[in-house]
Design an enzyme around this catalytic site. Structure first.
Site, short mmCIF file in Angstrom:
data_model
loop_
_atom_site.label_atom_id
_atom_site.label_comp_id
_atom_site.label_asym_id
_atom_site.label_seq_id
_atom_site.Cartn_x
_atom_site.Cartn_y
_atom_site.Cartn_z
N LYS A 68 0.80 -1.23 0.00
CA LYS A 68 0.00 0.00 0.00
C LYS A 68 0.84 1.29 0.00
CE LYS A 68 -4.26 -1.44 2.33
NZ LYS A 68 -5.21 -0.99 3.35
N ASP A 101 -10.24 3.53 2.06
CA ASP A 101 -10.45 3.04 3.42
C ASP A 101 -11.20 4.05 4.31
OD1 ASP A 101 -9.38 0.51 3.16
OD2 ASP A 101 -7.35 1.14 3.70
#
Ligand code: ATR
Length: 280
Positions: A68, A101
């Protein structure tokens, strides 16, 4: 008919629930020309590994642990990804990397009628998941406190958000201080309580919960964590994190396809998959 491909990269990635959730949505919407799969890419060959989905015409990918942060070098991170310091979704048509997210969490809190604006919210943890949560919560108008086992990491998170997004307003506390501060919402962004250590909780045993508090636990394996049980035993409300997983995926789905996915179905498929896995 050429298949429109999307997927997730990670290492390991075999246990990812994303393929099941996205493919169930494609099937429900009769989008039989779309397919989502999982690609394992070791961290030392991420740059090279990224060529595979690109050369094979993938429209986009999700990005999971451990890529990520590292992938930010190879895509154009948008404002959210830069603020959170991580990319979890890429659109290869533009090479833009974003992070879904924070919105996944905020959308799930709202779907569960949890108030955010003007509320005191305690975030447990200071890793990548916590940074996304703090970013989303501050942007949504909450007053945020962070408690982390390693305090210096929480201080760093606050400094990073200030530098990357000019976001102020998160205070670093001890758990005792936070309990006195009083909050309406506690979000567990640590891995404490995750299977197989299901008896563990980030909340000190015996420490009272503020009256009327809601616990949101990003841990969704098990569905009812020790922290959630403690909170309910003290008269609070508890929500597991599976909805966040579904909603962060739903945002990526819509970005790639331009179609709103059936979130309830995605959530149900996730629940059923985890329940079946528990029976094995
Ligand atoms: P993620 O990217 O998923 O947030 P991470 O960066 O590894 O993962 O962060 C894990 C978080 O869980 C951290 O806040 C970590 O605390 P430290 O910063 O002190 O390491 C927290 N955590 C993990 N195991 C823990 C434990 N046994 N007790 C308390 N906190 C724990």
């Amino acid at each position: 008919m050429t298949t429109k491909r999307v997927g997730v990269i990670g290492f390991p990635v075999e246990h990812s629930l994303s393929p099941i959730m996205h493919n169930a949505a494609f099937a429900a919407l009769n989008m039989s020309d779309w397919h989502y799969d999982a690609m394992s890419i070791p961290p030392d060959i991420l740059r090279l590994g990224l060529r595979e989905p690109k050369n094979h015409g993938y429209i986009g990918i999700n990005v999971t642990v451990p890529h990520k942060e590292a992938i930010m070098e190879y895509v154009q991170p948008d404002e959210k990804a830069r603020a959170i310091g991580a990319v979890n979704t890429v659109d290869f048509r533009t090479n833009i990397g974003t992070n879904t997210d924070a919105d996944g969490l905020i959308n799930d809190l709202r779907a569960n009628q949890v108030r955010i604006r003007g509320q005191r919210v305690l975030v447990l943890g200071a890793g990548g998941a916590a940074r996304a949560a703090v970013y989303g919560l501050l942007r949504a108008g909450a007053d945020v406190a962070i408690v982390n086992r390693t305090k210096s990491r929480a201080d760093k998170l606050v400094a990073q958000l200030r530098a990357s997004a000019r976001l102020d307003g998160a205070a670093v506390m001890t758990l005792d201080q936070a309990a006195d501060w009083g909050m309406s919402l506690i979000i567990n962004c640590t891995s404490v309580g995750l299977h197989p250590h299901i008896e563990q909780s980030p909340w000190i045993h015996g420490l009272p919960f503020p009256e009327g508090v809601t616990v949101y636990d990003m841990v969704y394996r098990p569905a009812n964590t020790a922290l959630m049980q403690q909170c309910v035993a003290h008269g609070g409300r508890a929500i597991g994190g599976l909805g966040m997983l579904a909603r962060q995926g739903a945002i990526a789905f819509e970005l790639w396809t331009g179609v709103q996915p059936p979130i309830d179905l995605m959530l149900r498929v996730l629940q059923e998959t985890l329940e079946t896995a528990n029976e094995d």
